[in-house]
Design an enzyme around this catalytic site. Structure first.
Site, PDB file in Angstrom:
ATOM      1  N   TYR A  25       0.843  -1.200   0.000  1.00 26.50           N
ATOM      2  CA  TYR A  25       0.000   0.000   0.000  1.00 26.50           C
ATOM      3  C   TYR A  25       0.880   1.252   0.000  1.00 26.50           C
ATOM      4  O   TYR A  25       0.666   2.173  -0.787  1.00 26.50           O
ATOM      5  CB  TYR A  25      -0.939  -0.016   1.209  1.00 26.50           C
ATOM      6  CG  TYR A  25      -1.721   1.257   1.357  1.00 26.50           C
ATOM      7  CD1 TYR A  25      -2.788   1.536   0.496  1.00 26.50           C
ATOM      8  CD2 TYR A  25      -1.387   2.196   2.314  1.00 26.50           C
ATOM      9  CE1 TYR A  25      -3.488   2.730   0.609  1.00 26.50           C
ATOM     10  CE2 TYR A  25      -2.080   3.386   2.430  1.00 26.50           C
ATOM     11  CZ  TYR A  25      -3.129   3.641   1.570  1.00 26.50           C
ATOM     12  OH  TYR A  25      -3.819   4.832   1.670  1.00 26.50           O
ATOM     13  N   GLU A  47     -11.285   5.291   4.771  1.00 29.37           N
ATOM     14  CA  GLU A  47     -10.784   6.316   5.691  1.00 29.37           C
ATOM     15  C   GLU A  47     -11.802   6.585   6.793  1.00 29.37           C
ATOM     16  O   GLU A  47     -11.429   6.779   7.954  1.00 29.37           O
ATOM     17  CB  GLU A  47     -10.433   7.614   4.950  1.00 29.37           C
ATOM     18  CG  GLU A  47      -9.227   7.515   4.043  1.00 29.37           C
ATOM     19  CD  GLU A  47      -7.895   7.327   4.755  1.00 29.37           C
ATOM     20  OE1 GLU A  47      -7.816   7.465   5.999  1.00 29.37           O
ATOM     21  OE2 GLU A  47      -6.906   7.035   4.056  1.00 29.37           O
ATOM     22  N   TRP A  55      -4.719   2.112  10.593  1.00 30.83           N
ATOM     23  CA  TRP A  55      -4.899   1.885   9.163  1.00 30.83           C
ATOM     24  C   TRP A  55      -4.682   0.415   8.819  1.00 30.83           C
ATOM     25  O   TRP A  55      -5.357  -0.133   7.957  1.00 30.83           O
ATOM     26  CB  TRP A  55      -3.973   2.786   8.349  1.00 30.83           C
ATOM     27  CG  TRP A  55      -4.151   2.577   6.876  1.00 30.83           C
ATOM     28  CD1 TRP A  55      -3.237   2.067   6.002  1.00 30.83           C
ATOM     29  CD2 TRP A  55      -5.333   2.821   6.107  1.00 30.83           C
ATOM     30  NE1 TRP A  55      -3.785   1.991   4.735  1.00 30.83           N
ATOM     31  CE2 TRP A  55      -5.075   2.452   4.776  1.00 30.83           C
ATOM     32  CE3 TRP A  55      -6.596   3.327   6.414  1.00 30.83           C
ATOM     33  CZ2 TRP A  55      -6.009   2.566   3.754  1.00 30.83           C
ATOM     34  CZ3 TRP A  55      -7.536   3.444   5.392  1.00 30.83           C
ATOM     35  CH2 TRP A  55      -7.231   3.058   4.082  1.00 30.83           C
TER      36      TRP A  55
END
Length: 193
Positions: A25, A47, A55
């Site tokens: 990522y 998000e 995350w």
């Protein structure tokens, strides 16, 4: 040397010691300009799901979200009824917070309204930066802000348009994720030239 072959300790600090998924990522997606409406909707959902979580927790569930939310198709998600929301709340593959799940539908509906007004959600979003990424030259993670006056303005506008889970910190992370703000540290091999 490409980002995927560079030593991990040369990457941004948050990617050091991370899982292969997080490294991919960081190296291949974060900070790369996205103009694809479906991807922009996907990242808006993810998000928002991150609020109060790491995350990595959200990224680990990304494929489950993709399955559960019909490939992040905003038209389909915008039409979900209460029965579908109830089913999502029973899905252990996603974050089953009632407010976050409800926000997915509300945000899909708001996303479509913005897309209809601007022709593409990407046009609305990139208009905030005149179509060009803001490239920062930070040398230490401590220099990267959690929010900025720009994320304050966009967050306020998104809320006015009916979006939820778009506070200024989430909005700044969204801008970073989609390359409107490029915050790879100087020296990070994933920093675009």
């Amino acid at each position: 040397m490409s980002a995927t072959t560079a030593p991990v300790d040369q990457r941004c600090a948050w990617a050091r010691g991370a899982s292969d998924l997080m490294l991919a990522y960081h190296d291949e997606e974060w900070g790369r300009p996205s103009h694809d409406d479906r991807h922009l909707f996907e990242m808006l959902v993810l998000e928002g799901a991150q609020a109060g979580l790491s995350w990595s927790t959200v990224l680990d569930k990304r494929e489950n979200y993709r399955r559960a939310l019909d490939g992040f198709d905003p038209e389909t998600v915008a039409a979900y009824d209460q029965a579908r929301l109830d089913a999502l709340l029973q899905d252990p593959g996603i974050i089953r917070n009632r407010l976050k799940v409800a926000s997915v539908v509300r945000n899909a509906q708001a996303f479509l309204r913005v897309r209809d007004e601007y022709g593409a959600f990407a046009d609305y979003l990139w208009g905030w930066v005149d179509g060009s990424p803001i490239v920062n030259r930070f040398t230490d993670m401590s220099q990267i802000p959690a929010s900025t006056p720009l994320s304050d303005r966009i967050s306020k506008d998104l809320k006015k348009r009916g979006f939820t889970f778009v506070g200024t910190t989430i909005t700044y992370a969204y801008l970073q994720a989609n390359g409107l703000v490029e915050d790879h540290l100087v020296g990070c091999p994933a920093k675009p030239a």
